[in-house]
Design a protein around this motif. Structure first.
Motif, mmCIF file in Angstrom:
data_model
loop_
_atom_site.group_PDB
_atom_site.id
_atom_site.type_symbol
_atom_site.label_atom_id
_atom_site.label_comp_id
_atom_site.label_asym_id
_atom_site.label_seq_id
_atom_site.Cartn_x
_atom_site.Cartn_y
_atom_site.Cartn_z
ATOM 1 N N SER A 12 0.855 -1.188 0.000
ATOM 2 C CA SER A 12 0.000 0.000 0.000
ATOM 3 C C SER A 12 0.889 1.236 0.000
ATOM 4 O O SER A 12 1.990 1.227 0.562
ATOM 5 C CB SER A 12 -0.932 0.033 1.213
ATOM 6 O OG SER A 12 -1.895 -1.004 1.143
ATOM 7 N N LYS A 13 0.412 2.276 -0.663
ATOM 8 C CA LYS A 13 1.115 3.559 -0.671
ATOM 9 C C LYS A 13 0.097 4.654 -0.397
ATOM 10 O O LYS A 13 -0.861 4.832 -1.150
ATOM 11 C CB LYS A 13 1.798 3.805 -2.019
ATOM 12 C CG LYS A 13 2.637 5.087 -2.060
ATOM 13 C CD LYS A 13 3.850 5.010 -1.140
ATOM 14 C CE LYS A 13 4.731 6.241 -1.254
ATOM 15 N NZ LYS A 13 5.898 6.179 -0.347
ATOM 16 N N LEU A 54 7.713 0.977 -6.623
ATOM 17 C CA LEU A 54 7.861 0.166 -5.408
ATOM 18 C C LEU A 54 8.539 -1.170 -5.730
ATOM 19 O O LEU A 54 9.395 -1.629 -4.968
ATOM 20 C CB LEU A 54 6.503 -0.077 -4.766
ATOM 21 C CG LEU A 54 5.764 1.162 -4.249
ATOM 22 C CD1 LEU A 54 4.415 0.764 -3.666
ATOM 23 C CD2 LEU A 54 6.585 1.911 -3.214
ATOM 24 N N LEU A 55 8.157 -1.796 -6.845
ATOM 25 C CA LEU A 55 8.760 -3.075 -7.220
ATOM 26 C C LEU A 55 10.250 -2.925 -7.505
ATOM 27 O O LEU A 55 11.043 -3.824 -7.232
ATOM 28 C CB LEU A 55 8.057 -3.660 -8.460
ATOM 29 C CG LEU A 55 6.590 -4.046 -8.301
ATOM 30 C CD1 LEU A 55 6.049 -4.581 -9.620
ATOM 31 C CD2 LEU A 55 6.386 -5.056 -7.185
ATOM 32 N N SER A 63 3.046 0.392 3.587
ATOM 33 C CA SER A 63 2.986 -0.900 4.268
ATOM 34 C C SER A 63 3.166 -1.987 3.217
ATOM 35 O O SER A 63 3.000 -1.764 2.024
ATOM 36 C CB SER A 63 1.652 -1.079 5.002
ATOM 37 O OG SER A 63 0.559 -1.005 4.102
ATOM 38 N N GLY A 64 3.516 -3.186 3.694
ATOM 39 C CA GLY A 64 3.791 -4.291 2.782
ATOM 40 C C GLY A 64 5.272 -4.416 2.494
ATOM 41 O O GLY A 64 6.099 -3.659 3.019
ATOM 42 N N GLU A 65 5.620 -5.404 1.672
ATOM 43 C CA GLU A 65 7.036 -5.668 1.405
ATOM 44 C C GLU A 65 7.236 -6.167 -0.017
ATOM 45 O O GLU A 65 6.322 -6.726 -0.639
ATOM 46 C CB GLU A 65 7.602 -6.677 2.401
ATOM 47 C CG GLU A 65 6.885 -8.015 2.392
ATOM 48 C CD GLU A 65 7.408 -8.961 3.477
ATOM 49 O OE1 GLU A 65 8.137 -8.497 4.364
ATOM 50 O OE2 GLU A 65 7.085 -10.161 3.402
ATOM 51 N N VAL A 66 8.461 -5.956 -0.512
ATOM 52 C CA VAL A 66 8.859 -6.399 -1.851
ATOM 53 C C VAL A 66 10.158 -7.184 -1.732
ATOM 54 O O VAL A 66 11.093 -6.763 -1.045
ATOM 55 C CB VAL A 66 9.088 -5.209 -2.807
ATOM 56 C CG1 VAL A 66 9.628 -5.680 -4.155
ATOM 57 C CG2 VAL A 66 7.797 -4.421 -3.008
ATOM 58 N N GLU A 67 10.213 -8.337 -2.398
ATOM 59 C CA GLU A 67 11.457 -9.068 -2.599
ATOM 60 C C GLU A 67 11.857 -8.905 -4.053
ATOM 61 O O GLU A 67 11.085 -9.227 -4.965
ATOM 62 C CB GLU A 67 11.297 -10.555 -2.271
ATOM 63 C CG GLU A 67 11.233 -10.860 -0.797
ATOM 64 C CD GLU A 67 11.191 -12.357 -0.523
ATOM 65 O OE1 GLU A 67 11.610 -13.138 -1.430
ATOM 66 O OE2 GLU A 67 10.730 -12.747 0.552
ATOM 67 N N LEU A 68 13.059 -8.398 -4.286
ATOM 68 C CA LEU A 68 13.584 -8.177 -5.631
ATOM 69 C C LEU A 68 14.855 -8.988 -5.779
ATOM 70 O O LEU A 68 15.813 -8.792 -5.027
ATOM 71 C CB LEU A 68 13.867 -6.684 -5.836
ATOM 72 C CG LEU A 68 14.454 -6.256 -7.169
ATOM 73 C CD1 LEU A 68 13.441 -6.460 -8.290
ATOM 74 C CD2 LEU A 68 14.883 -4.791 -7.125
ATOM 75 N N ALA A 69 14.838 -9.926 -6.725
ATOM 76 C CA ALA A 69 16.000 -10.805 -6.949
ATOM 77 C C ALA A 69 16.470 -11.447 -5.648
ATOM 78 O O ALA A 69 17.665 -11.539 -5.365
ATOM 79 C CB ALA A 69 17.131 -10.025 -7.612
#
Length: 226
Positions: A12-13, A54-55, A63-69
């Motif tokens: 969320s943003k 965000l990605l 809120s929330g989370e991103v996994e990149l590579a």
């Protein structure tokens, strides 16, 4: 190793304006497989460019989370996120974002030189040849057409052989015929280098060429399909 090169959980943003809180992105979760091509499709203001930011770790969610590579972005500081992007990510923007003081060749060489690549000149020259600009390497951006500038930007984005390429309206400033050629080029390089391609667009024809489509509406992820 996971087949998913990007994982987003409950993103969320929310931004504060002078009048009220504005929710730009609302509880978005998704995963993107390594080597795939994904279109984030939606009208202007739907939240698709915010989702891309965000990605890519250019911005952080409320809120929330991103996994990149394989890396959790919320566990990295700004310098570490920048280093991860430098190693794993390429970008193509609607506005090209070339440096006016550098030639086409120098623009493509720049990220390679920053990464310490000794073959920067040869790699940049080879890529410009692949995008059809072998005769324009010494030209400055203002001496190039919009389509040529975008081809330089694409060569630069692929120069460091990124695992993921983010493209935000890459054909938005181009006429239809030039946009089609740029689209062909993006997908050709995606296929050749097995780069994961994530496109933000409002163009349904461009989205149809991707292996998967994510539909955004009013900050929410509405549906996905192949």
């Amino acid at each position: 190793m996971s087949d998913n090169v990007i994982i987003a959980r409950h993103l969320s943003k929310v931004v504060n304006s002078s009048e009220a809180e504005l929710t730009i992105l609302d509880n978005v979760s998704l995963s993107i497989e390594r080597g795939s091509s994904v279109a984030i499709l939606g009208a202007s203001g739907s939240g698709k460019s915010t989702l891309l930011s965000l990605l890519a770790g250019l911005d952080l969610p409320s809120s929330g989370e991103v996994e990149l590579a394989g890396k959790a972005l919320n566990q990295l500081d700004e310098d570490e996120r920048a280093a991860l992007r430098g190693e794993q990510v390429g970008f193509v923007f609607q506005s090209f974002q070339l440096l006016d003081s550098l030639t086409a060749l120098e623009n493509v060489m720049l990220p390679l030189e920053l990464a310490g690549r000794r073959d920067a000149r040869k790699r940049a020259s080879d890529l410009l040849e692949r995008v059809g600009l072998a005769a324009r390497t010494s030209h400055y951006p203002q001496q190039l057409s919009g389509g040529e500038q975008q081809r330089v930007a694409i060569a630069r984005a692929f120069a460091s052989e990124p695992v993921i390429l983010f493209a935000d309206e890459p054909t938005g400033n181009l006429d239809a015929a030039t946009g089609e050629r740029i689209t062909d080029l993006l997908f050709d390089l995606n296929l050749q280098q097995q780069t994961t391609l994530v496109l933000v667009t409002h163009d349904a024809r461009l989205a149809a060429r991707c292996s998967n489509t994510l539909q955004m509406q009013a900050g929410k992820l509405m549906e996905s399909g192949t």
